[in-house]
Scaffold this active site. Structure first.
Site, PDB file in Angstrom:
ATOM      1  N   THR A  26      -5.276   2.418   3.710  1.00  0.00           N
ATOM      2  CA  THR A  26      -6.042   2.344   4.959  1.00  0.00           C
ATOM      3  C   THR A  26      -5.158   2.013   6.161  1.00  0.00           C
ATOM      4  O   THR A  26      -5.538   2.252   7.310  1.00  0.00           O
ATOM      5  CB  THR A  26      -7.154   1.285   4.821  1.00  0.00           C
ATOM      6  OG1 THR A  26      -8.026   1.372   5.929  1.00  0.00           O
ATOM      7  CG2 THR A  26      -6.584  -0.130   4.746  1.00  0.00           C
ATOM      8  N   LYS A  27      -3.958   1.479   5.904  1.00  0.00           N
ATOM      9  CA  LYS A  27      -3.077   1.068   6.996  1.00  0.00           C
ATOM     10  C   LYS A  27      -2.510   2.237   7.777  1.00  0.00           C
ATOM     11  O   LYS A  27      -1.996   2.050   8.886  1.00  0.00           O
ATOM     12  CB  LYS A  27      -1.949   0.192   6.445  1.00  0.00           C
ATOM     13  CG  LYS A  27      -2.414  -1.125   5.842  1.00  0.00           C
ATOM     14  CD  LYS A  27      -3.112  -2.018   6.848  1.00  0.00           C
ATOM     15  CE  LYS A  27      -3.426  -3.393   6.269  1.00  0.00           C
ATOM     16  NZ  LYS A  27      -4.064  -4.279   7.247  1.00  0.00           N
ATOM     17  N   ASP A  28      -2.603   3.459   7.232  1.00  0.00           N
ATOM     18  CA  ASP A  28      -2.204   4.636   8.012  1.00  0.00           C
ATOM     19  C   ASP A  28      -2.966   4.691   9.330  1.00  0.00           C
ATOM     20  O   ASP A  28      -2.429   5.102  10.365  1.00  0.00           O
ATOM     21  CB  ASP A  28      -2.511   5.916   7.231  1.00  0.00           C
ATOM     22  CG  ASP A  28      -1.526   6.200   6.117  1.00  0.00           C
ATOM     23  OD1 ASP A  28      -0.640   5.366   5.884  1.00  0.00           O
ATOM     24  OD2 ASP A  28      -1.663   7.265   5.480  1.00  0.00           O
TER      25      ASP A  28
ATOM     26  N   THR B  56       1.093  -1.667   5.364  1.00  0.00           N
ATOM     27  CA  THR B  56       1.283  -1.379   6.787  1.00  0.00           C
ATOM     28  C   THR B  56       2.704  -0.915   7.047  1.00  0.00           C
ATOM     29  O   THR B  56       2.941   0.018   7.824  1.00  0.00           O
ATOM     30  CB  THR B  56       0.970  -2.621   7.649  1.00  0.00           C
ATOM     31  OG1 THR B  56      -0.354  -3.065   7.357  1.00  0.00           O
ATOM     32  CG2 THR B  56       1.074  -2.307   9.128  1.00  0.00           C
TER      33      THR B  56
END
Length: 346
Positions: free
Chosen positions: A47-49, A79
């Site tokens: 999800t850090k994209d 991240t």
């Protein structure tokens, strides 16, 4: 005239629009309908994209970043990978201060992606000069032409999920979502998605997941920081020993704490029941779902979305290693049957 080749220009165009997948076998004994928002389908497998691309492009829009500059960040691994990936495409240098709690797999991936990595001791206070927070700050001060992302205290972390994750979940569920379950580390994912969803329907329950050894749950309930809550734990990317301003506690209805051991086994269970090879924090998220279910949080009409933040490949030397699980004491009389013997044919 030749037809145009159907191809993406680069991997960054693949960020977001991750699938919602119904959970079936692992939820057989639970009331309600359960869906996983599987963020491993991002090109950087987490999800850090979303925040890496959003924050970097915002810095570009403001003229803060120019080609050849250096991006610096603190990270438990995901991240950092996303920032390194975006940096490669956009032409930036990347320096990362990483917690020693991060798996070797994650650290090796960061180096493979061209980042310069500083591994900092995990179990020191946030204000210790060796903490990855302070190491990143020092590196920023020492590096000319650098930008410090500072995801724990960056409003853009929330904004990225408000503009992407929340709307995607609302659209995918056709507005029928009743509960969102998400882990809270920096707090950006749960805060941004929750803010959007609550604006559409204030009755949606936002359920946060915290770790034993973290201060977030008690702070949410009392608005007091309790240093006595802090002790070492193994789950990466979940919980904190400080209060991130990227967490909007007002949009979270309730927190649930989960253990290292149960979260690890639940991640392995998801692989064996749903075919979803997801990470440690994903196991923690679904472990919290089980515990909320025991407290009768859900009923037959509940439509529960659980955010699975990353991919299991980042934990091969940890929760998916029988040797590591044994070393932690996570295989006992109840769970020993999980191990699989390997037979070599001679």
């Amino acid at each position: 005239m030749k037809e145009q080749i159907n191809a993406y220009n680069n991997v960054l165009e693949l960020i977001g629009n991750t699938p919602l997948i119904k959970l079936n076998k692992v939820t057989e004994n639970l009331k309600g309908n359960f869906y996983a928002k599987v963020e491993a389908f991002n090109p950087g497998h987490s999800t850090k994209d979303r925040i890496a691309l959003y924050i970097i492009e915002e810095a570009e829009r403001q003229g803060i970043l120019t080609p050849g500059d250096t991006i610096i960040e603190t990270t438990s691994g995901n991240t950092g990978f996303s920032i390194a990936m975006v940096s490669i495409i956009k032409g930036y240098n990347c320096i990362l201060a990483v917690s020693s709690k991060s798996s070797k797999d994650k650290i090796d991936m960061l180096r493979t992606m061209g980042a310069k990595v500083y591994v900092c001791p995990a179990h020191v206070s946030a204000d210790d000069e060796r903490s990855y927070y302070n190491v990143a700050k020092r590196l920023h001060e020492e590096t000319k032409g650098s930008v410090y992302i500072n995801q724990y205290f960056n409003q853009l972390n929330i904004d990225a999920h408000y503009k992407t994750t929340g709307p995607e979940i609302w659209e995918q569920t056709k507005g029928q979502i009743t509960h969102l379950v998400a882990c809270s580390g920096t707090g950006g994912t749960i805060s941004g998605a929750a803010k959007f969803l609550k604006e559409q329907n204030p009755n949606i329950r936002i359920l946060g997941v915290d770790a034993f050894g973290s201060v977030l749950k008690k702070y949410h309930e009392t608005k007091e920081f309790d240093n006595d809550e802090i002790y070492p734990y193994r789950i990466e990317g979940l919980g904190k020993n400080l209060i991130p301003t990227a967490t909007d506690f007002d949009v979270i209805d309730q927190f649930m704490k989960v253990t290292d051991e149960e979260s690890a086994h639940t991640a392995r269970e998801l692989a064996k029941t749903e075919g979803l090879f997801v990470g440690y924090t994903s196991g923690a998220a679904f472990q919290a779902v089980k515990q909320f279910a025991q407290e009768n949080e859900f009923n037959e009409n509940s439509n529960v979305v659980v955010v699975f933040p990353d991919h299991g490949s980042r934990y091969m030397s940890k929760i998916f290693s029988d040797d590591w699980m044994n070393e932690q004491g996570f295989f006992d009389s109840v769970n020993i049957e999980e191990t699989q013997k390997i037979e070599f044919i001679k």
